[in-house]
Motif scaffolding. Structure first.
Motif, PDB file in Angstrom:
ATOM      1  N   GLU A   1      23.053   7.209  -3.588  1.00  0.00           N
ATOM      2  CA  GLU A   1      22.570   5.682  -3.499  1.00  0.00           C
ATOM      3  C   GLU A   1      22.703   5.087  -2.438  1.00  0.00           C
ATOM      4  N   LYS A   2      23.688   5.477  -1.521  1.00  0.00           N
ATOM      5  CA  LYS A   2      23.502   4.569  -0.296  1.00  0.00           C
ATOM      6  C   LYS A   2      22.512   5.204   0.583  1.00  0.00           C
ATOM      7  N   TYR A   3      22.192   6.320   0.566  1.00  0.00           N
ATOM      8  CA  TYR A   3      21.014   6.776   1.337  1.00  0.00           C
ATOM      9  C   TYR A   3      19.521   6.256   0.874  1.00  0.00           C
ATOM     10  N   ILE A   4      19.502   6.007  -0.528  1.00  0.00           N
ATOM     11  CA  ILE A   4      18.256   5.678  -0.966  1.00  0.00           C
ATOM     12  C   ILE A   4      18.207   3.912  -0.699  1.00  0.00           C
ATOM     13  N   GLU A   5      19.612   3.158  -0.678  1.00  0.00           N
ATOM     14  CA  GLU A   5      19.540   1.956  -0.116  1.00  0.00           C
ATOM     15  C   GLU A   5      19.035   1.939   1.303  1.00  0.00           C
ATOM     16  N   GLY A   6      19.414   2.873   1.918  1.00  0.00           N
ATOM     17  CA  GLY A   6      19.013   2.894   3.527  1.00  0.00           C
ATOM     18  C   GLY A   6      17.491   3.293   3.677  1.00  0.00           C
ATOM     19  N   ILE A   7      16.779   3.813   2.685  1.00  0.00           N
ATOM     20  CA  ILE A   7      15.371   4.147   2.821  1.00  0.00           C
ATOM     21  C   ILE A   7      14.522   2.908   2.524  1.00  0.00           C
ATOM     22  N   LYS A   8      15.244   2.013   1.745  1.00  0.00           N
ATOM     23  CA  LYS A   8      14.491   0.463   1.091  1.00  0.00           C
ATOM     24  C   LYS A   8      14.850  -0.493   2.251  1.00  0.00           C
ATOM     25  N   ILE A   9      16.021  -0.238   3.194  1.00  0.00           N
ATOM     26  CA  ILE A   9      16.065  -1.179   4.234  1.00  0.00           C
ATOM     27  C   ILE A   9      15.104  -0.635   5.606  1.00  0.00           C
ATOM     28  N   ALA A  10      15.167   0.719   5.632  1.00  0.00           N
ATOM     29  CA  ALA A  10      14.619   1.105   6.895  1.00  0.00           C
ATOM     30  C   ALA A  10      12.855   1.018   6.828  1.00  0.00           C
ATOM     31  N   LYS A  11      12.363   0.996   5.520  1.00  0.00           N
ATOM     32  CA  LYS A  11      10.928   1.044   5.377  1.00  0.00           C
ATOM     33  C   LYS A  11      10.221  -0.283   5.931  1.00  0.00           C
ATOM     34  N   PRO A  12      10.776  -1.413   5.370  1.00  0.00           N
ATOM     35  CA  PRO A  12      10.202  -2.823   5.984  1.00  0.00           C
ATOM     36  C   PRO A  12      10.231  -2.960   7.361  1.00  0.00           C
ATOM     37  N   VAL A  13      11.496  -2.620   7.945  1.00  0.00           N
ATOM     38  CA  VAL A  13      12.004  -2.320   9.506  1.00  0.00           C
ATOM     39  C   VAL A  13      10.905  -1.706  10.273  1.00  0.00           C
ATOM     40  N   LEU A  14      10.582  -0.524   9.939  1.00  0.00           N
ATOM     41  CA  LEU A  14       9.702   0.346  10.628  1.00  0.00           C
ATOM     42  C   LEU A  14       8.391  -0.123  10.403  1.00  0.00           C
ATOM     43  N   ILE A  15       8.028  -0.742   9.351  1.00  0.00           N
ATOM     44  CA  ILE A  15       6.678  -1.192   9.014  1.00  0.00           C
ATOM     45  C   ILE A  15       6.332  -2.468   9.911  1.00  0.00           C
ATOM     46  N   LEU A  16       7.267  -3.452   9.784  1.00  0.00           N
ATOM     47  CA  LEU A  16       7.290  -4.919  10.558  1.00  0.00           C
ATOM     48  C   LEU A  16       7.229  -4.407  12.094  1.00  0.00           C
ATOM     49  N   GLY A  17       8.031  -3.451  12.430  1.00  0.00           N
ATOM     50  CA  GLY A  17       8.256  -3.044  13.933  1.00  0.00           C
ATOM     51  C   GLY A  17       7.057  -2.528  14.418  1.00  0.00           C
ATOM     52  N   GLY A  18       6.389  -1.604  13.710  1.00  0.00           N
ATOM     53  CA  GLY A  18       5.151  -0.862  14.274  1.00  0.00           C
ATOM     54  C   GLY A  18       4.300  -1.740  14.394  1.00  0.00           C
ATOM     55  N   ILE A  19       3.855  -2.713  13.458  1.00  0.00           N
ATOM     56  CA  ILE A  19       2.883  -3.775  13.795  1.00  0.00           C
ATOM     57  C   ILE A  19       3.200  -4.853  14.398  1.00  0.00           C
ATOM     58  N   TYR A  20       4.328  -5.357  14.687  1.00  0.00           N
ATOM     59  CA  TYR A  20       4.638  -6.272  15.499  1.00  0.00           C
ATOM     60  C   TYR A  20       4.604  -5.689  17.035  1.00  0.00           C
ATOM     61  N   TYR A  21       5.427  -4.567  17.415  1.00  0.00           N
ATOM     62  CA  TYR A  21       5.373  -3.999  18.609  1.00  0.00           C
ATOM     63  C   TYR A  21       4.304  -3.222  19.396  1.00  0.00           C
ATOM     64  N   ILE A  22       3.505  -2.718  18.291  1.00  0.00           N
ATOM     65  CA  ILE A  22       2.433  -1.627  18.773  1.00  0.00           C
ATOM     66  C   ILE A  22       1.153  -2.323  18.670  1.00  0.00           C
TER      67      ILE A  22
ATOM     68  N   ALA B   1       0.859  -1.270  -0.195  1.00  0.00           N
ATOM     69  CA  ALA B   1       0.140  -0.025  -0.081  1.00  0.00           C
ATOM     70  C   ALA B   1       0.844   1.258  -0.091  1.00  0.00           C
ATOM     71  N   LEU B   2       2.063   1.169   0.448  1.00  0.00           N
ATOM     72  CA  LEU B   2       2.870   2.265   0.752  1.00  0.00           C
ATOM     73  C   LEU B   2       3.930   2.342  -0.305  1.00  0.00           C
ATOM     74  N   LYS B   3       3.856   1.569  -1.552  1.00  0.00           N
ATOM     75  CA  LYS B   3       4.709   1.399  -2.442  1.00  0.00           C
ATOM     76  C   LYS B   3       4.958   2.924  -3.128  1.00  0.00           C
ATOM     77  N   LYS B   4       3.756   3.373  -3.497  1.00  0.00           N
ATOM     78  CA  LYS B   4       3.596   4.876  -4.443  1.00  0.00           C
ATOM     79  C   LYS B   4       4.351   5.982  -3.440  1.00  0.00           C
ATOM     80  N   PRO B   5       3.831   5.799  -2.179  1.00  0.00           N
ATOM     81  CA  PRO B   5       4.313   7.052  -1.232  1.00  0.00           C
ATOM     82  C   PRO B   5       5.878   6.930  -1.282  1.00  0.00           C
ATOM     83  N   GLU B   6       6.308   5.528  -1.309  1.00  0.00           N
ATOM     84  CA  GLU B   6       7.570   5.541  -1.189  1.00  0.00           C
ATOM     85  C   GLU B   6       8.630   6.200  -2.378  1.00  0.00           C
ATOM     86  N   GLU B   7       7.914   5.673  -3.442  1.00  0.00           N
ATOM     87  CA  GLU B   7       8.723   6.153  -4.869  1.00  0.00           C
ATOM     88  C   GLU B   7       8.614   7.650  -4.710  1.00  0.00           C
TER      89      GLU B   7
END
Length: 339
Positions: free
Chosen positions: A296-317, A273-279
């Motif tokens: 490019e390194k920071y863009i790579e960081g965005i792609k790593i941080a996104k699923p971590v924060l999504i899964l973290g928000g769902i799993y822990y909250i 659902a957040l694919k377009k907002p991410e782009e």
């Protein structure tokens, strides 16, 4: 007397200012360089406070089951962070060695193949995919020892977090500790790992995988696989444990399985659902930081941080309340759920 007023013409939210924020840039760089430790850090921050609070607030649930679920949350986060801290540093350093001197660790044909149209190897998405496999894959490798230690720590944490009677502060605890420098050990390990990683990246199968799947949601796939392996291992360790009360094992197991299942399903749904907002965010980020070196390194960081924060928000909250409630009902039988 002229009074300055704020109008729609001169007041605009500065998205560029947010994208240039130093803390954001440092966080994204950290996520790109050490995805496993970034994930463990987010998990620890959320599971030490937010998740226990959510669990304890679960309505109509056995208090003792909630306490065990809290102990499991704290145990898992502490073990995960400490394991990743020790194991990920040499891995991250090894990859950085390859970044800085690829010709030392990779064959010329590998460098040319993985550039995939980029001027420099370090800016190639295929190469970044290959190196992230080692960084994020570390969590998968450490899943079984993590679950073993998580299960082993639950009983002592129950006594620490929910003491039945006051105990002397210094009982069984040594206040003296020695700080040992592992710098030399990490340097040696990093060099050995860099050579080993280089040999793996040099193989034709690895190069084909990197060139074919670099533009996929591989980060979330690895994290989900890690969660599944962690859960299966934890279930096995809990069932065998002699220190966890028999009547508390099933709720713990149900809680873990339900949490993982809901988290993975919800994570993929929300990520899609957040694919377009991410782009759009990446586009704005590039515009705001067009002169930033190694963007490019920071863009790579965005792609790593996104699923971590999504899964973290769902799993822990979100999930702790649902999982704890359902686990308690499952332990009491299907008939109790219908009541």
């Amino acid at each position: 007397m002229k009074v300055n007023t704020i109008t729609n013409n001169n007041f605009k939210p500065s998205f560029k200012g947010f994208c240039n924020n130093k803390m954001l840039l440092n966080t994204l760089k950290f996520a790109a360089e050490n995805g496993s430790l970034f994930s463990a850090s987010v998990s620890m921050a959320l599971s030490l406070a937010v998740r226990p609070a959510a669990i304890l607030a679960t309505p109509k649930t056995d208090k003792e089951n909630k306490k065990y679920a809290c102990a499991k949350s704290v145990s898992s986060s502490l073990v995960g962070y400490l394991i990743m801290l020790g194991a990920s540093l040499p891995v991250a350093k090894a990859v950085k060695k390859i970044d800085n001197a690829p010709q030392k660790y990779l064959k010329p044909e590998t460098i040319e193949n993985l550039k995939n149209g980029a001027k420099l190897l370090s800016k190639s998405q295929s190469y970044m995919f290959a190196t992230q496999m080692f960084k994020l894959g570390l969590g998968l490798v450490m899943a079984i020892p993590k679950s073993f230690l998580t299960c082993a720590l639950i009983p002592p944490l129950m006594l620490l977090l929910f003491p039945k009677k006051k105990q002397p502060v210094n009982e069984g605890v040594s206040r003296s500790s020695k700080v040992i420098s592992f710098k030399g050990v990490y340097n040696t390990a990093a060099e050995g790992l860099a050579k080993g990683f280089g040999k793996i990246i040099d193989t034709k199968p690895m190069r084909k995988i990197a060139n074919k799947f670099y533009d996929t949601n591989f980060a979330q796939h690895i994290m989900s696989a890690t969660d599944i392996l962690l859960t299966l291992s934890f279930v096995n360790q809990t069932a065998k444990s002699k220190k966890i009360k028999q009547e508390r094992k099933k709720p713990l197991i149900y809680n873990s399985v339900i949490s993982t299942g809901l988290c993975i399903a919800g994570g993929y749904a929300l990520n899609s659902a957040l694919k377009k907002p991410e782009e759009k965010f990446i586009h704005k980020f590039k515009e705001a930081n067009r002169n930033l070196p190694d963007i490019e390194k920071y863009i790579e960081g965005i792609k790593i941080a996104k699923p971590v924060l999504i899964l973290g928000g769902i799993y822990y909250i979100l999930i702790p309340v649902i999982a704890t409630f359902l686990a308690d009902r499952a332990d009491n039988g299907i008939g109790d759920i219908k009541k």
